[in-house]
Design a protein around this motif. Structure first.
Motif, short mmCIF file in Angstrom:
data_model
loop_
_atom_site.label_atom_id
_atom_site.label_comp_id
_atom_site.label_asym_id
_atom_site.label_seq_id
_atom_site.Cartn_x
_atom_site.Cartn_y
_atom_site.Cartn_z
N ARG A 85 41.04 9.02 37.57
CA ARG A 85 39.83 8.81 36.94
C ARG A 85 39.82 9.31 35.53
N VAL A 86 39.18 8.56 34.68
CA VAL A 86 39.13 9.06 33.12
C VAL A 86 38.49 10.31 33.19
N GLY A 87 38.96 11.31 32.45
CA GLY A 87 38.62 12.57 32.02
C GLY A 87 39.26 13.53 33.02
N GLU A 88 39.85 13.24 34.07
CA GLU A 88 40.44 14.28 35.11
C GLU A 88 41.61 14.83 34.64
N SER A 89 42.01 16.23 34.77
CA SER A 89 43.10 16.78 34.37
C SER A 89 44.22 16.34 35.06
N VAL A 90 45.36 16.15 34.59
CA VAL A 90 46.56 15.59 35.12
C VAL A 90 47.67 16.29 34.39
N TYR A 91 48.89 16.50 35.21
CA TYR A 91 50.01 17.14 34.77
C TYR A 91 51.19 16.35 35.03
N ALA A 92 52.18 16.68 34.01
CA ALA A 92 53.63 16.10 34.18
C ALA A 92 54.44 17.05 34.37
N PHE A 93 55.71 16.63 35.30
CA PHE A 93 56.67 17.81 35.40
C PHE A 93 57.79 16.84 35.36
N GLY A 94 59.09 17.13 34.73
CA GLY A 94 60.29 16.60 34.33
C GLY A 94 61.27 17.20 33.59
N GLY A 97 69.83 18.95 27.23
CA GLY A 97 70.48 19.68 26.18
C GLY A 97 69.54 20.27 25.39
N LEU A 98 68.18 20.14 25.17
CA LEU A 98 67.48 20.76 24.08
C LEU A 98 66.67 21.80 24.85
N LEU A 99 65.80 21.21 25.87
CA LEU A 99 64.67 22.16 26.60
C LEU A 99 65.38 22.62 27.86
N ALA A 100 64.25 23.07 28.42
CA ALA A 100 64.97 24.14 29.60
C ALA A 100 65.53 23.20 30.81
N THR A 101 66.60 23.57 31.31
CA THR A 101 67.26 22.91 32.46
C THR A 101 66.35 22.77 33.63
N THR A 102 65.58 23.78 33.64
CA THR A 102 64.75 24.13 34.94
C THR A 102 63.52 23.62 34.89
N GLY A 103 63.17 22.63 34.12
CA GLY A 103 62.12 21.48 34.15
C GLY A 103 61.24 21.90 33.00
N ASN A 104 60.33 20.98 32.74
CA ASN A 104 59.14 21.01 32.00
C ASN A 104 57.88 20.52 32.38
N PHE A 105 56.71 21.73 32.21
CA PHE A 105 55.59 21.11 32.69
C PHE A 105 54.30 21.25 31.67
N THR A 106 54.00 19.84 31.80
CA THR A 106 52.78 19.94 30.53
C THR A 106 51.29 19.60 31.15
#
Length: 412
Positions: A277-286, A291-300
C-alpha cells in the motif's frame, strides 16, 4: 583559521583506529606527489553536497563548503588507489604543495559515537586555495566517514575547523552511483558487454553477486534473473553459515526473476503478502556493494511511494528504501514481516541529472509479489502466504527475521 608554518612530518603515524576507522593500517600514508583535484563533470547536488567526476583522479567525488571557507572532499580514485579525503581553504596560505602535515580528526555524532584518528596528509594547491590530501584509504572508508555526524580537524593540537557531515550518507550513495556509471561507460568503450540495467548480473561467465531469499521450506531461493545470468556455478550464503551450492530451477527474463534449489531444508521461508500500500513502511535486507559494506548484511528503511514502476509499469512498485548494487533479488518486507516485493532496480540518477541538472534520490523499484507468486506457481513451488493478521513488528525484529531468510547469491 590559518595554519602556522608547515613543518615536514618525519615520525610514524601515531594513534590508530578507534570508532572512526578511516585507514586500513599505518602504511596508508600521504600521496608521494600533490594531487590534481579537478571537477571535470558536475552532476548537481544532493543533500547539500556537490557531486562530480575528476578525470585527473579517475573517479567520482563529493564536496561540501562551510562558512569558514573550508571545503571537505571525499571520493574514489583509480589513479591514487581506493578512497581519499581532502580539505581546502583559501586562507591556508602557509601550506606548501608536496609537504606533509600531521592532522588529527575527532568524530562526533550519535550515529558513530566518538573516535579519534591521526595521520599524515600531503599539501597541494587548488586555484587560490591550499589543501591537505590523503589517499589509499581502505575501501569502506567512505562508509565510515558518512556515519559520523561531524568531525573536528586539529592541527598541532588545536582545532582549525569543525565540519558537519549531515547529508554525507546521501552523498556517498551518489558517489557510488556515479562511480558505477563511469565504470560501465569505460567498459563500453573498451569492448566488454555493458550491464543491461543498474544491476549486479555480469553474464558471459563473469563473476557477480546479488541477494536472494528463501521461498519454500525445502530450500528454494528467489532472486533476479540478471543476478544469475550466464553463471556456470552458483552458491548461496546465509549470514554466519558456509556457502552452499545451488542450481537454477527456472528463470524469467521478461519479469527478471529466477528460482534456485539448494537441496537444504529451512524453516525460515517468509510469508508473501499479495499487495503493498502507498505510504506504508517497508524494509530491505541484502548484501550491497560487495567488499565495501558489511558482510553481515545491510538493512534499510523507507516507504512505498507508488504502486506502479517507471512508465506506469504495473509489474513493479516504487519505493524510497535506499538500495545499492548487490541488493538486487533481495526481499522488500512490510511491518508485519511479510515479503511485498523483490528488489530489482533503481533509477539511473546520473542520466536523470544530465537531463534535469539534479540528482534523483531514492527512486527504486521492486517486483510485485503477485508476479513472483505466479512465476513460482508455474514452476511447482508454493510459497507461504499471509493475510496480515499479526501485529506490526519493531524494525529490529524485522531485521533479525529478514537476516534469517535472506542469502548472498554468488555467480561464477
Amino acid at each position: 583559521m590559518m595554519y602556522s608554518a608547515g613543518k615536514r612530518v618525519r615520525r610514524r603515524l601515531c594513534g590508530g583506529l578507534a570508532a572512526l576507522a578511516f585507514m586500513a593500517s599505518a602504511t596508508a600514508l600521504a600521496s608521494p606527489a600533490p594531487p590534481n583535484l579537478t571537477v571535470d563533470k558536475s552532476f548537481g547536488k544532493t543533500a547539500g553536497w556537490s557531486i562530480g567526476y575528476s578525470e585527473a583522479l579517475g573517479g567520482c567525488l563529493a564536496a561540501a563548503t562551510f562558512g569558514d571557507g573550508t571545503t571537505i572532499w571525499f571520493g574514489l580514485s583509480a589513479v591514487r588507489g581506493n578512497a581519499y579525503l581532502a580539505f581546502t581553504n583559501p586562507k591556508w596560505r602557509s601550506i606548501a604543495a608536496g609537504d606533509q602535515y600531521d592532522l588529527r580528526l575527532q568524530a562526533h555524532g550519535q550515529r558513530q559515537g566518538h573516535g579519534r584518528w591521526g595521520g599524515t596528509f600531503v599539501g597541494f594547491e587548488r586555484g587560490e586555495a591550499r589543501g591537505l590530501f590523503q589517499s589509499g584509504l581502505r575501501d569502506n572508508f567512505v562508509a565510515d566517514l558518512s556515519n559520523a555526524g561531524a568531525i573536528t580537524v586539529e592541527f598541532e593540537g588545536r582545532p582549525i575547523a569543525k565540519l558537519s557531515l549531515v547529508g554525507s550518507t546521501d552523498a556517498l550513495d551518489a558517489v557510488l552511483g556515479c562511480q558505477k556509471e563511469f565504470a560501465v561507460e569505460k567498459a563500453k568503450s573498451t569492448g566488454p558487454a555493458p550491464a543491461r540495467r543498474d544491476d549486479e548480473g555480469s553474464g558471459s561467465g563473469r563473476s557477480s553477486q546479488g541477494t536472494g531469499f528463501y521461498v519454500s521450506e525445502i530450500g528454494h531461493v528467489l532472486t533476479n534473473q540478471h543476478v544469475i545470468d550466464g553463471c556456470s556455478a552458483i552458491t548461496v550464503t546465509r549470514v554466519g553459515s558456509a556457502p552452499i551450492k545451488a542450481r537454477l530451477v527456472a528463470a524469467d527474463a521478461t519479469n527478471d526473476l529466477a528460482v534456485l534449489d539448494t537441496d537444504r531444508a529451512t524453516p525460515s521461508a517468509p510469508p508473501l503478502a499479495m499487495r503493498a500500500r502507498v505510504g506504508e513502511s517497508v524494509y530491505a535486507f541484502g548484501f550491497p556493494l560487495n567488499g565495501l559494506l558489511a558482510t553481515t548484511g545491510n538493512f534499510t528503511v523507507g516507504n512505498v511511494t507508488a504502486t506502479a514502476g517507471l512508465g506506469d509499469d504495473t509489474r513493479h512498485i516504487q519505493v524510497s528504501v535506499p538500495i545499492q548494487p548487490g541488493n538486487s533479488g533481495g526481499p522488500l518486507v512490510d511491518q508485519y514481516g511479510n515479503v511485498v516485493g523483490v528488489i530489482v532496480s533503481k533509477l539511473n540518477a546520473l542520466k536523470m541529472a544530465s537531463l534535469t541538472s539534479d540528482l534523483a534520490q531514492n527512486v527504486n523499484f521492486a517486483i510485485k509479489t503477485t508476479i513472483a507468486l505466479n512465476f513460482l506457481e508455474a514452476n511447482g513451488i508454493l510459497a507461504p502466504l499471509n493475510t496480515r493478521t499479526s501485529d506490526p513488528m519493531t524494525a529490529d525484529t524485522i531485521a533479525e527475521r529478514a537476516k534469517a531468510f535472506t542469502v548472498r547469491v554468488n555467480c561464477n
